[in-house]
Design a protein around this motif. Structure first.
Motif, PDB file in Angstrom:
ATOM      1  N   UNK A   1      29.896 -42.502  90.056  1.00 33.75           N
ATOM      2  CA  UNK A   1      30.311 -43.121  88.837  1.00 33.75           C
ATOM      3  C   UNK A   1      29.022 -44.045  88.175  1.00 33.75           C
ATOM      4  N   UNK A   2      28.815 -43.850  87.022  1.00 35.47           N
ATOM      5  CA  UNK A   2      27.881 -44.589  86.283  1.00 35.47           C
ATOM      6  C   UNK A   2      26.444 -44.369  86.780  1.00 35.47           C
ATOM      7  N   UNK A   3      26.355 -43.064  87.493  1.00 37.07           N
ATOM      8  CA  UNK A   3      24.849 -42.876  88.144  1.00 37.07           C
ATOM      9  C   UNK A   3      24.310 -43.830  89.009  1.00 37.07           C
ATOM     10  N   UNK A   4      25.303 -44.553  89.920  1.00 35.25           N
ATOM     11  CA  UNK A   4      24.841 -45.658  90.505  1.00 35.25           C
ATOM     12  C   UNK A   4      23.806 -45.415  91.792  1.00 35.25           C
ATOM     13  N   UNK A   5      22.640 -44.771  91.514  1.00 33.79           N
ATOM     14  CA  UNK A   5      21.831 -44.169  92.305  1.00 33.79           C
ATOM     15  C   UNK A   5      21.059 -45.419  93.184  1.00 33.79           C
ATOM     16  N   UNK A   6      21.344 -46.529  92.600  1.00 33.74           N
ATOM     17  CA  UNK A   6      20.736 -47.900  93.490  1.00 33.74           C
ATOM     18  C   UNK A   6      21.685 -48.229  94.724  1.00 33.74           C
ATOM     19  N   UNK A   7      22.541 -47.704  94.863  1.00 34.06           N
ATOM     20  CA  UNK A   7      23.645 -47.757  96.140  1.00 34.06           C
ATOM     21  C   UNK A   7      22.599 -47.489  97.496  1.00 34.06           C
ATOM     22  N   UNK A   8      22.054 -46.436  97.356  1.00 35.06           N
ATOM     23  CA  UNK A   8      20.917 -46.234  98.170  1.00 35.06           C
ATOM     24  C   UNK A   8      21.386 -45.720  99.238  1.00 35.06           C
ATOM     25  N   UNK A   9      20.826 -46.316 100.736  1.00 41.62           N
ATOM     26  CA  UNK A   9      21.051 -45.816 101.831  1.00 41.62           C
ATOM     27  C   UNK A   9      22.450 -45.717 102.220  1.00 41.62           C
ATOM     28  N   UNK A  10      23.094 -46.701 101.766  1.00 42.98           N
ATOM     29  CA  UNK A  10      24.609 -46.811 102.452  1.00 42.98           C
ATOM     30  C   UNK A  10      25.483 -45.622 101.860  1.00 42.98           C
ATOM     31  N   UNK A  11      25.193 -45.351 100.689  1.00 44.86           N
ATOM     32  CA  UNK A  11      25.915 -44.116 100.051  1.00 44.86           C
ATOM     33  C   UNK A  11      25.250 -42.838 100.638  1.00 44.86           C
ATOM     34  N   UNK A  12      24.133 -42.745 100.845  1.00 42.33           N
ATOM     35  CA  UNK A  12      23.510 -41.584 101.654  1.00 42.33           C
ATOM     36  C   UNK A  12      24.074 -41.295 102.818  1.00 42.33           C
ATOM     37  N   UNK A  13      24.085 -42.415 103.701  1.00 44.35           N
ATOM     38  CA  UNK A  13      24.803 -42.310 105.067  1.00 44.35           C
ATOM     39  C   UNK A  13      26.033 -41.810 104.940  1.00 44.35           C
ATOM     40  N   UNK A  14      26.974 -42.349 104.153  1.00 47.46           N
ATOM     41  CA  UNK A  14      28.381 -42.259 103.999  1.00 47.46           C
ATOM     42  C   UNK A  14      28.529 -40.549 103.449  1.00 47.46           C
ATOM     43  N   UNK A  15      27.590 -40.335 102.479  1.00 51.97           N
ATOM     44  CA  UNK A  15      27.650 -38.815 102.077  1.00 51.97           C
ATOM     45  C   UNK A  15      27.769 -38.014 103.234  1.00 51.97           C
ATOM     46  N   UNK A  16      26.548 -38.264 104.113  1.00 51.02           N
ATOM     47  CA  UNK A  16      26.380 -37.455 105.345  1.00 51.02           C
ATOM     48  C   UNK A  16      27.575 -37.395 106.111  1.00 51.02           C
ATOM     49  N   UNK A  17      28.120 -38.425 106.285  1.00 54.27           N
ATOM     50  CA  UNK A  17      29.104 -38.587 107.184  1.00 54.27           C
ATOM     51  C   UNK A  17      30.431 -38.094 106.741  1.00 54.27           C
ATOM     52  N   UNK A  18      30.452 -37.709 105.415  1.00 54.51           N
ATOM     53  CA  UNK A  18      31.614 -36.878 104.909  1.00 54.51           C
ATOM     54  C   UNK A  18      31.550 -35.589 104.580  1.00 54.51           C
ATOM     55  N   UNK A  19      30.312 -35.176 104.804  1.00 53.35           N
ATOM     56  CA  UNK A  19      30.167 -33.664 104.881  1.00 53.35           C
ATOM     57  C   UNK A  19      29.456 -33.022 103.673  1.00 53.35           C
TER      58      UNK A  19
END
Length: 348
Positions: free
Chosen positions: A188-206
């Protein structure tokens, strides 16, 4: 006794499903043709159209009809609160929020949810990409990996139980879609600045891809932390060709300061179409970098941007050297071209 999705929705769904079966071989051939193109010729121009929120049932049907008419596949980034009724919302609590809060609200009735589930399922059968836009549309740029993981888990759990929650018998294959068929996420809001924490969680979520970046123009996706990252581009728009994110909401804010203006709807439509078509033409005549455009299930300024989208899709998607595809369909084509990079894209 289980209740059925409305007869009109199912009738439309059946017709569109048959159309999807008819166009599926052509789309498959399109992807193969792009991957195996003669090096001396240009690859097919990829166009990826996506919708955030994916809630209004009338616009579900309108977008599915648009796709079927033009041999296109879209990507729907679904917000899961639109599958929660008034009772379900009490149990929803986003990270750092009070229970029952959502920036975009919740479904208004079980019947609304039933119809929406029918649209989601039949869009999947028609070859569209069902992806995640999280749940309550909160800005997660300050969220931790655990916060993101919690929101992803809520999204997954909501979809797993969606049919049962409104007393419907779920179709065979729904659980497989939820567990294995939802590959992408847009913050939401194209919050790309969430960065590595978001990416790591995405990976774990599949998840396998993310579409939350904004880039200085059309760019190839990049791979980061095992996730393929896409970005909506800045495109020239208006009399002075000022750059703007290729998304309807950004145009809405520029054109009318975010206030509904139906009187000037045709002018806004024409400006949007010129911007979309110009961005397409530049890539089509040039390096054929995939063009990504984003929309919402809201017809802003009297539907100006949806009409501009319809004009673009009707114009370009029938061309033999163009493929209007979902993100999931684009990824193997891009990989086959050897264009996937390994460093983060430029976010803005």
């Amino acid at each position: 006794m289980s209740r059925l999705v409305s007869r009109s929705c199912l009738s439309l769904s059946l017709a569109l499903s048959l159309l999807a079966l008819a166009i599926a071989p052509a789309l498959a051939q399109t992807a193969d043709g792009a991957a195996n193109a003669n090096p001396a010729t240009k690859p097919k121009q990829l166009v990826m159209i996506s919708f955030d929120g994916a809630h209004d049932n009338a616009l579900w049907q309108k977008s599915r009809e648009m796709a079927a008419r033009n041999g296109a596949h879209f990507t729907y980034f679904l917000s899961c609160t639109f599958l929660m009724n008034k009772e379900m919302k009490k149990a929803y609590q986003a990270p750092h929020q009070k229970p029952g809060r959502s920036n975009i609200g919740f479904a208004q009735s079980d019947d609304e949810i039933r119809e929406r589930l029918g649209n989601i399922w039949h869009a999947h059968l028609e070859g569209h990409d069902i992806s995640s836009h999280a749940c309550g549309h909160f800005d997660g740029r300050q969220w931790s990996e655990a916060d993101w993981s919690d929101e992803y888990a809520t999204f997954h759990r909501t979809l797993k139980n969606a049919w049962k929650g409104v007393d419907l018998e779920e179709p065979k294959g729904w659980q497989d879609l939820v567990d294995h068929g939802i590959h992408g996420f847009r913050a939401p809001y194209l919050s790309a600045t969430a960065g590595s924490d978001m990416i790591a969680a995405e990976k774990k979520a599949g998840f396998t891809y993310d579409a939350s970046l904004v880039t200085k123009g059309p760019t190839m996706p990049v791979e980061e932390g095992g996730i393929i990252r896409f970005g909506l581009p800045l495109i020239p728009e208006g009399p002075r060709d000022r750059p703007i994110v290729g998304m309807d909401y950004n145009l809405f804010v520029r054109h009318s300061k975010g206030e509904e203006d139906k009187a000037d709807s045709k002018e806004f439509e024409d400006r949007a179409y010129r911007a979309f078509k110009s961005a397409f033409d530049k890539q089509y005549a040039g390096d054929r970098i995939p063009l990504q455009l984003g929309f919402h299930f809201v017809e802003m300024n009297g539907g100006a941007y949806w009409r501009a989208l319809d004009r673009l899709v009707s114009d370009v998607c029938h061309r033999q050297d163009v493929a209007c595809v979902s993100y999931s369909e684009a990824i193997p084509v891009i990989k086959a071209r050897g264009k996937l990079q390994g460093t983060p894209a430029s976010g803005l």
